[in-house]
Write an enzyme that holds these catalytic residues in place. Structure first.
Site, short mmCIF file in Angstrom:
data_model
loop_
_atom_site.label_atom_id
_atom_site.label_comp_id
_atom_site.label_asym_id
_atom_site.label_seq_id
_atom_site.Cartn_x
_atom_site.Cartn_y
_atom_site.Cartn_z
N TYR A 178 0.82 -1.20 -0.12
CA TYR A 178 -0.10 0.04 -0.08
C TYR A 178 0.90 1.32 -0.08
CZ TYR A 178 -4.70 -1.67 0.16
OH TYR A 178 -5.93 -2.37 -0.18
N GLU A 264 -3.23 -29.93 11.14
CA GLU A 264 -3.71 -29.12 9.87
C GLU A 264 -4.64 -28.10 9.93
OE1 GLU A 264 -5.30 -29.85 5.35
OE2 GLU A 264 -5.07 -31.67 6.34
N ASP A 316 -5.61 -34.02 7.15
CA ASP A 316 -6.79 -34.91 6.46
C ASP A 316 -6.14 -36.04 5.54
OD1 ASP A 316 -8.52 -33.24 7.57
OD2 ASP A 316 -8.62 -31.76 5.80
#
EC number: 5.6.2.2
Length: 435
Positions: A178, A264, A316
């Site tokens: 920015y 995770e 997972d």
């Protein structure tokens, strides 16, 4: 019997028959609870494991302790960056800018020699067990239409970093973007040049005092000081303590944990935090809430190096869980130049593994069919040199691709919302069931 009654009987029998499997799975899942030994026995196993890990002279432990002098031998075939203090980085920027000024005054214009971070330059080295960036440079001249804009962005980023270092402050990558939105155009462009600047200067991105926003969190048996403030991670509630984006302000790390549990996703982290899993089995639990960020990777490595604790991973049961785990272990191609500082080798894959789906009889309705893209990613993982080094990973991936099924950690909630912390993980720890 009339046809109408026969159909009614069949309709009644169908649902009853189909409901037997879920009931059988639930019954089996509950029976596993009876296989758990007393916590004292499991803790004894964990203490032995932690002790063996602490005293290990393995290749992975050696790499953690001594992963190269970052002042980098110029003749080395790959790039290794290192943490540097503000004065050193500022001095390097000054020398670089002076060289540019001399080149302009001599009438040659200016050009930056930038290490190439192309995919072809990022390779996995089995001896180091991580991805590295091959030393190869490309010119970025200002007097060239194709590279003029990028050379300008590079000069601007160098100027901004120099100012930040002189003030002794830290800014986020978003702050940096920015400062000159019209020039940068998109944050991905300023982020990419920031990585280029790290490579050019031979320092880590954190040495530039430009950090990413907080993402990772930690909870459990850990005490440390954050910029002088004492943080007790057993008193951080369910949300945990945000991992500081600038790790250099962390000091005084202390812990009585027996292992580090790398999770995770945020949902599993919150479940374990709320159940105070770390009090039953002394551990440190941390997550990056998905794809790991730099701060979480740095923090995990720091814990591993200073506390010498084993790291167990809970991800997972899908290709993306493994990709996330591989980033923690051997690095990412995007940050290959800093892999020596960001990787934690020898993490054990605790679960949820593809073989667990049948072993724990996870119901079919809690499993998901793999998409074509899932299968493609899984097959690509099997071709990765990093995966080929681990026979256990290969077998699990082959099981996943053969069954074409995947599941999230939350699939275990079908047996009860606290099944993860009360049965699955304790049984895994008891059996030392990791690879």
């Amino acid at each position: 019997m009339s046809e109408k009654k026969r159909r009614a009987g069949a309709a009644a029998a169908g649902p009853a028959s189909s409901s037997k499997k879920p009931r059988a799975a639930a019954s089996y899942a509950e029976s596993l609870r009876s296989k758990l030994r007393p916590d004292a026995s499991i803790l004894s196993t964990l203490r032995s494991f932690a002790s063996a890990s602490s005293s290990s002279k393995s290749k992975a432990a050696t790499k953690l302790a001594a992963d190269h002098d970052p002042s980098a031998d110029p003749s080395s075939s790959y790039i290794v960056v290192a943490d540097q203090d503000s004065a050193s980085v500022t001095s390097r920027i000054n020398r670089l800018v002076l060289a540019v000024a001399r080149s302009i005054l001599s009438g040659r214009g200016f050009s930056f020699a930038v290490p190439s971070r192309a995919a072809s330059n990022q390779v996995y080295l089995p001896d180091l067990d991580r991805i590295v960036l091959v030393r190869r440079e490309s010119a970025r001249p200002f007097a060239n239409v194709a590279t003029a804009r990028k050379a300008t962005v590079t000069a601007r980023v160098l100027s901004l970093v120099h100012g930040v270092l002189r003030r002794g402050i830290h800014v986020t990558k978003r702050d940096l973007f920015y400062t000159d939105v019209k020039l940068f155009g998109d944050q991905s462009q300023s982020d990419a040049v920031l990585d280029d600047v790290s490579c050019m200067l031979g320092c880590t991105r954190s040495s530039l005092h430009v950090v990413a926003s907080e993402k990772g969190v930690v909870v459990g048996r850990l005490v440390f000081h954050d910029d002088g403030d004492r943080i007790d991670c057993t008193r951080m509630g369910v949300g945990g303590k945000a991992i500081p984006p600038n790790i250099d302000r962390v000091s005084g790390i202390e812990s009585d944990a027996l292992f580090i549990l790398l999770v995770e996703k945020d949902a599993a982290f919150m479940r374990l935090a709320e159940d105070r899993f770390y009090n039953r089995f002394p551990c440190i639990i941390l997550t990056a809430k998905g794809q790991p960020d730099v701060a979480t990777r740095l923090f995990l490595r720091r814990l591993k190096v200073e506390l010498k604790l084993p790291v167990l991973a809970l991800v997972d049961s899908d290709p993306y869980g493994l990709k996330i785990l591989s980033v923690y272990m051997c690095g990412s191609k995007n940050m290959s130049y800093d892999s020596a500082n960001l990787t934690t080798p020898d993490i054990k894959w605790l679960g949820v593994r593809p073989s667990d789906l049948d072993k724990y009889r996870v119901p079919e309705q809690c499993r998901l069919p793999m998409t074509d893209h899932d299968i493609k990613v899984g097959k690509e993982l099997l071709e990765e040199d990093f995966v080929k080094q681990n026979e256990g990973w290969v077998k699990e991936l082959e099981t996943m691709l053969r069954t074409r099924q995947k599941a999230e950690i939350q699939a275990l909630s079908s047996f009860g919302f606290q099944y993860l912390s009360e049965v699955y993980l304790p049984l895994k720890l008891q059996q030392q069931d990791w690879i």
